[in-house]
Write a protein that holds these residues in place. Structure first.
Motif, PDB file in Angstrom:
ATOM      1  N   LEU A  83       0.832  -1.127  -0.196  1.00 33.15           N
ATOM      2  CA  LEU A  83      -0.066  -0.204  -0.195  1.00 33.15           C
ATOM      3  C   LEU A  83       0.962   1.168   0.260  1.00 33.15           C
ATOM      4  CD1 LEU A  83      -2.192  -1.486   3.055  1.00 33.15           C
ATOM      5  CD2 LEU A  83      -2.910  -1.026   0.741  1.00 33.15           C
ATOM      6  N   ARG A  84       0.143   2.207  -0.817  1.00 37.45           N
ATOM      7  CA  ARG A  84       0.555   3.702  -0.016  1.00 37.45           C
ATOM      8  C   ARG A  84       0.467   4.534   0.255  1.00 37.45           C
ATOM      9  NH1 ARG A  84      -0.241   8.455  -2.649  1.00 37.45           N
ATOM     10  NH2 ARG A  84      -1.989   7.731  -3.624  1.00 37.45           N
ATOM     11  N   ASN A  92      -4.158  11.049   5.105  1.00 36.31           N
ATOM     12  CA  ASN A  92      -4.071   9.529   6.492  1.00 36.31           C
ATOM     13  C   ASN A  92      -4.188   8.174   5.851  1.00 36.31           C
ATOM     14  OD1 ASN A  92      -2.096   9.811   8.761  1.00 36.31           O
ATOM     15  ND2 ASN A  92      -4.215   9.605   9.697  1.00 36.31           N
ATOM     16  N   GLU A  93      -4.245   8.137   4.603  1.00 38.40           N
ATOM     17  CA  GLU A  93      -4.891   6.848   4.489  1.00 38.40           C
ATOM     18  C   GLU A  93      -3.483   6.483   4.354  1.00 38.40           C
ATOM     19  OE1 GLU A  93      -9.306   8.067   3.134  1.00 38.40           O
ATOM     20  OE2 GLU A  93      -7.562   8.210   1.985  1.00 38.40           O
ATOM     21  N   ALA A 122      -8.745   3.046  -0.387  1.00 41.66           N
ATOM     22  CA  ALA A 122      -8.404   3.413   0.429  1.00 41.66           C
ATOM     23  C   ALA A 122      -8.482   3.214   2.128  1.00 41.66           C
ATOM     24  CB  ALA A 122      -8.518   4.884   0.948  1.00 41.66           C
ATOM     25  N   TYR A 123      -7.296   2.515   2.683  1.00 38.83           N
ATOM     26  CA  TYR A 123      -7.764   2.467   3.996  1.00 38.83           C
ATOM     27  C   TYR A 123      -6.970   3.322   5.130  1.00 38.83           C
ATOM     28  CZ  TYR A 123      -7.856  -2.243   2.644  1.00 38.83           C
ATOM     29  OH  TYR A 123      -8.364  -3.398   1.550  1.00 38.83           O
ATOM     30  N   GLY A 128      -3.530   6.835  14.743  1.00 41.23           N
ATOM     31  CA  GLY A 128      -1.942   6.084  14.389  1.00 41.23           C
ATOM     32  C   GLY A 128      -2.022   4.357  14.113  1.00 41.23           C
ATOM     33  N   ILE A 129      -3.421   3.843  13.893  1.00 42.82           N
ATOM     34  CA  ILE A 129      -3.885   2.978  13.694  1.00 42.82           C
ATOM     35  C   ILE A 129      -4.902   2.527  12.382  1.00 42.82           C
ATOM     36  CG2 ILE A 129      -5.262   0.818  14.443  1.00 42.82           C
ATOM     37  CD1 ILE A 129      -4.839   1.794  17.652  1.00 42.82           C
ATOM     38  N   PRO A 130      -3.928   1.724  11.694  1.00 41.42           N
ATOM     39  CA  PRO A 130      -4.495   1.558   9.812  1.00 41.42           C
ATOM     40  C   PRO A 130      -5.651   0.493  10.116  1.00 41.42           C
ATOM     41  CG  PRO A 130      -2.100   1.237  10.183  1.00 41.42           C
ATOM     42  CD  PRO A 130      -2.191   0.968  10.838  1.00 41.42           C
TER      43      PRO A 130
END
Length: 61
Positions: free
Chosen positions: A14-15, A21-22, A31-32, A37-39
């Motif tokens: 992932l980029r 902030n994704e 997009a996640y 700070g937690i994906p």
């Protein structure tokens, strides 16, 4: 640590997009979000970043 994360759907890297902030999967167009700070890597929670090409073609006609 982000370099070790991959998309749970495609298993590809992932980029990171700092402006939103994704974590972005360009291939699938999703997009996640990263929250505190937690994906959030749940596919159902991912945001669509662009339309499917078939949808775009249909809307142009």
């Amino acid at each position: 640590m982000l370099e070790f994360l991959v998309c749970p759907l495609s298993k590809k890297p992932l980029r990171y997009e700092a402006s939103t902030n994704e974590l972005i999967n360009e291939e699938l167009g999703i997009a996640y979000a990263i929250i505190d700070g937690i994906p959030n890597m749940i596919p159902q929670a991912a945001r669509t970043t662009h339309q499917n090409k078939k949808q775009e073609e249909m809307e142009q006609h």
